[in-house]
Design a protein around this motif. Structure first.
Motif, PDB file in Angstrom:
ATOM      1  N   THR A 135       0.816  -1.212   0.000  1.00 40.70           N
ATOM      2  CA  THR A 135       0.000   0.000   0.000  1.00 40.70           C
ATOM      3  C   THR A 135       0.855   1.271   0.000  1.00 40.70           C
ATOM      4  OG1 THR A 135      -0.095  -0.095   2.404  1.00 40.70           O
ATOM      5  CG2 THR A 135      -1.905  -1.115   1.186  1.00 40.70           C
ATOM      6  N   GLU A 136       0.344   2.279  -0.706  1.00 35.20           N
ATOM      7  CA  GLU A 136       1.001   3.578  -0.704  1.00 35.20           C
ATOM      8  C   GLU A 136       0.622   4.316   0.578  1.00 35.20           C
ATOM      9  OE1 GLU A 136       1.712   7.359  -3.735  1.00 35.20           O
ATOM     10  OE2 GLU A 136       0.335   5.717  -4.265  1.00 35.20           O
ATOM     11  N   THR A 137       1.521   5.160   1.072  1.00 29.68           N
ATOM     12  CA  THR A 137       1.249   5.923   2.280  1.00 29.68           C
ATOM     13  C   THR A 137       1.561   7.395   2.035  1.00 29.68           C
ATOM     14  OG1 THR A 137       1.815   6.206   4.627  1.00 29.68           O
ATOM     15  CG2 THR A 137       3.570   5.446   3.185  1.00 29.68           C
ATOM     16  N   GLY A 138       0.834   8.256   2.733  1.00 33.21           N
ATOM     17  CA  GLY A 138       1.031   9.686   2.529  1.00 33.21           C
ATOM     18  C   GLY A 138       2.185  10.250   3.321  1.00 33.21           C
ATOM     19  N   SER A 139       2.580   9.540   4.393  1.00 30.38           N
ATOM     20  CA  SER A 139       3.672  10.051   5.224  1.00 30.38           C
ATOM     21  C   SER A 139       4.429   8.894   5.870  1.00 30.38           C
ATOM     22  CB  SER A 139       3.134  10.992   6.302  1.00 30.38           C
ATOM     23  OG  SER A 139       2.250  10.298   7.165  1.00 30.38           O
ATOM     24  N   PHE A 140       5.590   9.209   6.378  1.00 30.03           N
ATOM     25  CA  PHE A 140       6.463   8.204   6.986  1.00 30.03           C
ATOM     26  C   PHE A 140       7.122   8.829   8.206  1.00 30.03           C
ATOM     27  CE2 PHE A 140      11.080   6.973   7.006  1.00 30.03           C
ATOM     28  CZ  PHE A 140      10.912   5.751   7.635  1.00 30.03           C
ATOM     29  N   HIS A 141       7.137   8.077   9.317  1.00 27.44           N
ATOM     30  CA  HIS A 141       7.716   8.575  10.567  1.00 27.44           C
ATOM     31  C   HIS A 141       9.034   7.847  10.836  1.00 27.44           C
ATOM     32  CE1 HIS A 141       3.985  10.724  11.644  1.00 27.44           C
ATOM     33  NE2 HIS A 141       3.407   9.727  10.999  1.00 27.44           N
ATOM     34  N   LEU A 142      10.091   8.610  10.908  1.00 35.09           N
ATOM     35  CA  LEU A 142      11.417   8.063  11.173  1.00 35.09           C
ATOM     36  C   LEU A 142      11.796   8.403  12.608  1.00 35.09           C
ATOM     37  CD1 LEU A 142      14.017   6.713  10.027  1.00 35.09           C
ATOM     38  CD2 LEU A 142      14.831   9.024   9.494  1.00 35.09           C
ATOM     39  N   ILE A 143      11.946   7.366  13.444  1.00 35.14           N
ATOM     40  CA  ILE A 143      12.318   7.571  14.841  1.00 35.14           C
ATOM     41  C   ILE A 143      13.540   6.707  15.153  1.00 35.14           C
ATOM     42  CG2 ILE A 143       9.904   8.034  15.442  1.00 35.14           C
ATOM     43  CD1 ILE A 143       9.825   5.277  16.812  1.00 35.14           C
ATOM     44  N   PRO A 144      14.228   6.972  16.259  1.00 32.09           N
ATOM     45  CA  PRO A 144      15.391   6.152  16.618  1.00 32.09           C
ATOM     46  C   PRO A 144      15.004   4.685  16.793  1.00 32.09           C
ATOM     47  CG  PRO A 144      15.312   8.145  17.952  1.00 32.09           C
ATOM     48  CD  PRO A 144      14.004   8.063  17.212  1.00 32.09           C
TER      49      PRO A 144
END
Length: 209
Positions: free
Chosen positions: A128-137
């Motif tokens: 699935t395509e996503t509108g945003s991505f969260h990059l965390i440690p």
């Protein structure tokens, strides 16, 4: 030292996922954790907040993405199969962030994101395509240039009067001074920060327990 005590990456990523969700909790959200886990001190609120990023289509990634991901505890891999890994192939960057249940495939034009899709670790196929991505440690203990010397001093003082094999302690000290990830690295969390926080300190809104 600590050679048989490394925590499972799944446990570490689960903790960071909880902390990140706590920082971004909305009214009505329900988060569940063992009491023993809630009593364990962890990464300070401010450190996790500072090192959490949100990207969407059209966003620009940091100029040196490899150094950026390494600083957050990620490790380069030919294929992304586990949390905390990333892989760069031409204009495609795969990352498995603890903030998501699946890894994301980023298609880049230069440093700009053109598309974001989750993909399966089983067959590496985009889904699935996503509108945003969260990059965390992906680790609770993060190296910080400003805090490196104080951290090394705290570590030295901790084993000065204890019955620890000096050669082993010095080996660990050398690795830490070079910002190298070693076995047992996660268990040195109290040396990385002057003050640790409780998981409950990560909630920025009113909380019922």
């Amino acid at each position: 030292p600590y050679s048989t005590l490394d925590p499972r990456s799944l446990n570490t990523s689960g903790r960071l996922n909880f902390l990140y969700r706590a920082q971004n909790a909305r009214p009505g959200d329900i988060l569940i954790a063992p009491i023993a886990w809630l009593l364990q001190k962890t990464i300070p609120f401010s450190v996790l907040k500072k090192n959490s990023f949100r990207y969407e289509k059209g966003s620009d990634l940091p100029e040196n993405i490899h150094a950026h991901l390494t600083a957050l505890g990620y490790q380069a891999s030919p294929l992304v199969e586990d949390v905390g890994q990333y892989s760069m192939r031409g204009g495609i960057l795969d990352i498995f962030s603890p903030a998501h249940e699946m890894p994301v495939r980023l298609e880049l034009f230069g440093e700009t994101l053109e598309s974001l899709r989750f993909f399966s670790t089983a067959d590496q196929r985009s889904q699935t395509e996503t509108g945003s991505f969260h990059l965390i440690p992906c680790r609770e203990a993060l190296f910080d240039d400003d805090l490196l010397e104080p951290m090394l001093d705290r570590f030295r003082k901790s084993w000065a009067d204890r019955e620890i094999e000096r050669s082993e302690a010095e080996e660990m000290l050398r690795a830490l001074s070079r910002k190298q990830l070693t076995s047992g690295y996660d268990f040195l969390l109290p040396f990385f920060y002057p003050k640790l926080d409780s998981p409950l300190d990560h909630f920025s809104s009113s909380l019922n327990i």
